[in-house]
Design an enzyme around this catalytic site. Structure first.
Site, PDB file in Angstrom:
ATOM      1  N   TYR A  22       5.827   7.204  12.699  1.00 20.72           N
ATOM      2  CA  TYR A  22       5.747   7.807  14.038  1.00 20.72           C
ATOM      3  C   TYR A  22       7.011   7.598  14.869  1.00 20.72           C
ATOM      4  O   TYR A  22       7.050   7.938  16.040  1.00 20.72           O
ATOM      5  CB  TYR A  22       4.501   7.344  14.802  1.00 20.72           C
ATOM      6  CG  TYR A  22       4.355   5.845  14.939  1.00 20.72           C
ATOM      7  CD1 TYR A  22       5.108   5.147  15.869  1.00 20.72           C
ATOM      8  CD2 TYR A  22       3.450   5.144  14.164  1.00 20.72           C
ATOM      9  CE1 TYR A  22       4.975   3.783  16.005  1.00 20.72           C
ATOM     10  CE2 TYR A  22       3.301   3.774  14.283  1.00 20.72           C
ATOM     11  CZ  TYR A  22       4.076   3.098  15.209  1.00 20.72           C
ATOM     12  OH  TYR A  22       3.949   1.750  15.329  1.00 20.72           O
ATOM     13  N   ALA A  55       2.468   1.880   1.067  1.00 23.19           N
ATOM     14  CA  ALA A  55       1.888   2.827   2.016  1.00 23.19           C
ATOM     15  C   ALA A  55       1.216   4.008   1.315  1.00 23.19           C
ATOM     16  O   ALA A  55       0.299   4.622   1.856  1.00 23.19           O
ATOM     17  CB  ALA A  55       2.965   3.327   2.975  1.00 23.19           C
ATOM     18  N   LYS A 108       0.509  -7.091   3.843  1.00 25.25           N
ATOM     19  CA  LYS A 108      -0.782  -6.439   3.564  1.00 25.25           C
ATOM     20  C   LYS A 108      -1.399  -6.883   2.232  1.00 25.25           C
ATOM     21  O   LYS A 108      -2.610  -6.780   2.053  1.00 25.25           O
ATOM     22  CB  LYS A 108      -0.624  -4.912   3.585  1.00 25.25           C
ATOM     23  CG  LYS A 108      -0.359  -4.393   4.985  1.00 25.25           C
ATOM     24  CD  LYS A 108      -0.356  -2.888   5.048  1.00 25.25           C
ATOM     25  CE  LYS A 108      -0.098  -2.435   6.475  1.00 25.25           C
ATOM     26  NZ  LYS A 108      -0.404  -1.027   6.677  1.00 25.25           N
ATOM     27  N   SER A 115       0.651  -1.903  18.300  1.00 22.59           N
ATOM     28  CA  SER A 115      -0.739  -2.385  18.255  1.00 22.59           C
ATOM     29  C   SER A 115      -1.134  -3.164  19.512  1.00 22.59           C
ATOM     30  O   SER A 115      -2.221  -2.932  20.055  1.00 22.59           O
ATOM     31  CB  SER A 115      -0.963  -3.259  17.019  1.00 22.59           C
ATOM     32  OG  SER A 115      -0.829  -2.491  15.863  1.00 22.59           O
ATOM     33  N   LYS A 147       7.062   4.624 -11.182  1.00 26.03           N
ATOM     34  CA  LYS A 147       6.139   4.059 -10.185  1.00 26.03           C
ATOM     35  C   LYS A 147       5.070   5.081  -9.795  1.00 26.03           C
ATOM     36  O   LYS A 147       3.918   4.741  -9.549  1.00 26.03           O
ATOM     37  CB  LYS A 147       6.908   3.555  -8.966  1.00 26.03           C
ATOM     38  CG  LYS A 147       7.458   2.159  -9.216  1.00 26.03           C
ATOM     39  CD  LYS A 147       8.497   1.698  -8.212  1.00 26.03           C
ATOM     40  CE  LYS A 147       8.031   1.495  -6.809  1.00 26.03           C
ATOM     41  NZ  LYS A 147       9.138   1.110  -5.899  1.00 26.03           N
TER      42      LYS A 147
HETATM   43  P1  ATR Z   1       5.942   0.782   1.774  1.00 20.28           P
HETATM   44  O1  ATR Z   1       5.054  -0.410   1.726  1.00 20.28           O
HETATM   45  O2  ATR Z   1       6.363   1.209   3.151  1.00 20.28           O
HETATM   46  O3  ATR Z   1       5.381   1.937   0.992  1.00 20.28           O
HETATM   47  P2  ATR Z   1       7.685   0.113  -0.394  1.00 20.28           P
HETATM   48  O4  ATR Z   1       6.545  -0.458  -1.151  1.00 20.28           O
HETATM   49  O5  ATR Z   1       8.979  -0.618  -0.378  1.00 20.28           O
HETATM   50  O6  ATR Z   1       7.307   0.307   1.124  1.00 20.28           O
HETATM   51  O7  ATR Z   1       7.913   1.612  -0.918  1.00 20.28           O
HETATM   52  C1  ATR Z   1       8.909   2.421  -0.392  1.00 20.28           C
HETATM   53  C2  ATR Z   1       8.752   3.826  -0.956  1.00 20.28           C
HETATM   54  O8  ATR Z   1       9.692   4.689  -0.318  1.00 20.28           O
HETATM   55  C3  ATR Z   1       9.009   3.922  -2.446  1.00 20.28           C
HETATM   56  O9  ATR Z   1       8.207   4.955  -2.986  1.00 20.28           O
HETATM   57  C4  ATR Z   1      10.490   4.321  -2.469  1.00 20.28           C
HETATM   58  O10 ATR Z   1      10.902   4.967  -3.640  1.00 20.28           O
HETATM   59  P3  ATR Z   1      11.355   4.101  -4.954  1.00 20.28           P
HETATM   60  O11 ATR Z   1      10.083   3.646  -5.602  1.00 20.28           O
HETATM   61  O12 ATR Z   1      12.126   5.042  -5.789  1.00 20.28           O
HETATM   62  O13 ATR Z   1      12.189   2.952  -4.420  1.00 20.28           O
HETATM   63  C5  ATR Z   1      10.517   5.274  -1.326  1.00 20.28           C
HETATM   64  N1  ATR Z   1      11.868   5.486  -0.763  1.00 20.28           N
HETATM   65  C6  ATR Z   1      12.585   4.637   0.017  1.00 20.28           C
HETATM   66  N2  ATR Z   1      13.763   5.191   0.346  1.00 20.28           N
HETATM   67  C7  ATR Z   1      13.797   6.414  -0.228  1.00 20.28           C
HETATM   68  C8  ATR Z   1      14.740   7.490  -0.280  1.00 20.28           C
HETATM   69  N3  ATR Z   1      15.924   7.383   0.346  1.00 20.28           N
HETATM   70  N4  ATR Z   1      14.428   8.601  -0.972  1.00 20.28           N
HETATM   71  C9  ATR Z   1      13.260   8.712  -1.613  1.00 20.28           C
HETATM   72  N5  ATR Z   1      12.318   7.742  -1.613  1.00 20.28           N
HETATM   73  C10 ATR Z   1      12.578   6.613  -0.944  1.00 20.28           C
END
Ligand code: ATR
Length: 274
Positions: free
Chosen positions: A219, A130, A66, A17, A154
């Site tokens: 990215y 996200a 956020k 940024s 979720k």
């Molecule tokens: P962000 O704000 O970046 O979205 P987050 O709220 O911690 O971060 O969410 C991370 C997301 O990536 C979640 O959907 C998580 O899945 P879970 O809800 O099952 O934890 C997903 N995620 C992270 N690592 C993963 C992996 N190795 N395989 C599949 N999904 C993954």
């Protein structure tokens, strides 16, 4: 006096940024500079006070703040409230206004690549913070949306929330339930958390090719394992820098009231990603 802006995140040092916004300010001939506000959570209250006292004219907000910063705002824009997260703060004479431009970044990146996506079938992988802006952009643009997550509950919660918000049916399930469609968007943090992760660690590689367009919001790397699989299968890909660019352009417009110098911002971003 030089106006101060910056990225509030923890960590923040990796953020692109500052480079992109400084280039935009320079191009617009605005006397402003954009810094790194790497702030641990315990210091957020005093940091917000300093935004008012210094003063700092605006903030880009990234992980993990956020949602948290919403508690300190005087006014939150309607889209940001519905998404449940903000990524932009504007200090207007001591009043803090918050916005979310992430969804605009998604919308513009999609429109640039596929045009009007109304009526298209879109699948979102992930149900974290996200995913929210991505789902919002898709539904606002009239797409039919499904949300699929490693933790199925979720996905169900998010599908219910956004389905109710837009008065439509949003499908949900585990990642193994993903079938086919027009657009596939990965919002999970898998590549961020594990540089060695492969496409199979997320989903079946042969399913990726059943989507006409595949997008990743990360990215780094620009071509994620998911996008590499999509390219191999002949699908169109949208790299994560597009969303970043267009969300930054919308931020620039909120802070300056001027049209963002998008080509200068694009060039700066591309140089950073070389
Ligand atoms: P962000 O704000 O970046 O979205 P987050 O709220 O911690 O971060 O969410 C991370 C997301 O990536 C979640 O959907 C998580 O899945 P879970 O809800 O099952 O934890 C997903 N995620 C992270 N690592 C993963 C992996 N190795 N395989 C599949 N999904 C993954």
């Amino acid at each position: 006096m030089t106006k101060q802006y910056g990225i509030l995140a923890y960590p923040a040092r990796h953020s692109l940024s500052p480079a992109v916004h400084d280039a935009a300010f320079k191009c617009l001939k605005i006397d402003a500079q954009f810094g790194f506000f790497e702030t641990p959570e315990s210091e957020i209250p005093s940091f917000i006070e300093s935004v008012l006292s210094e003063p700092i004219s605006g903030l880009a907000v990234s992980l993990p703040y956020k949602e948290l910063v919403m508690n300190y705002m005087n006014k939150i824009d309607e889209d940001a409230l519905k998404i449940g997260a903000v990524n932009t703060v504007v200090n207007k004479g001591g009043m803090l206004y918050a916005y979310n431009t992430d969804w605009i970044g998604v919308q513009k990146a999609l429109e640039e690549s596929v045009g009007d996506f109304s009526g298209m079938n879109a699948v979102v992988i992930g149900a974290g913070g996200a995913a929210r802006g991505v789902i919002y952009a898709l539904l606002k643009g009239g797409a039919k949306v499904g949300v699929y997550n490693r933790t199925e509950e979720k996905a169900q919660e998010l599908a219910k929330y956004f389905g109710d918000l837009f008065g439509v049916m949003v499908e949900s399930g585990g990642i193994d339930k993903i079938d086919s469609g027009d657009i596939l968007i990965n919002t999970t943090s898998i590549w961020l958390e594990n540089e060695e992760a492969k496409v199979e660690d997320l989903m079946l590689e042969n399913v990726v090719g059943r989507f006409k367009t595949v997008m990743d919001i990360v990215y780094k790397p620009l071509i994620t394992p998911l996008l590499a699989a999509a390219q191999k299968a002949g699908s169109k890909v949208i790299t994560g820098d597009k969303m970043f660019l267009y969300q930054a352009a919308a931020q620039c417009e909120l802070w300056t009231g001027e049209k963002a110098p998008i080509e200068v911002m694009r060039e700066t971003l591309n140089n950073c990603l070389l």
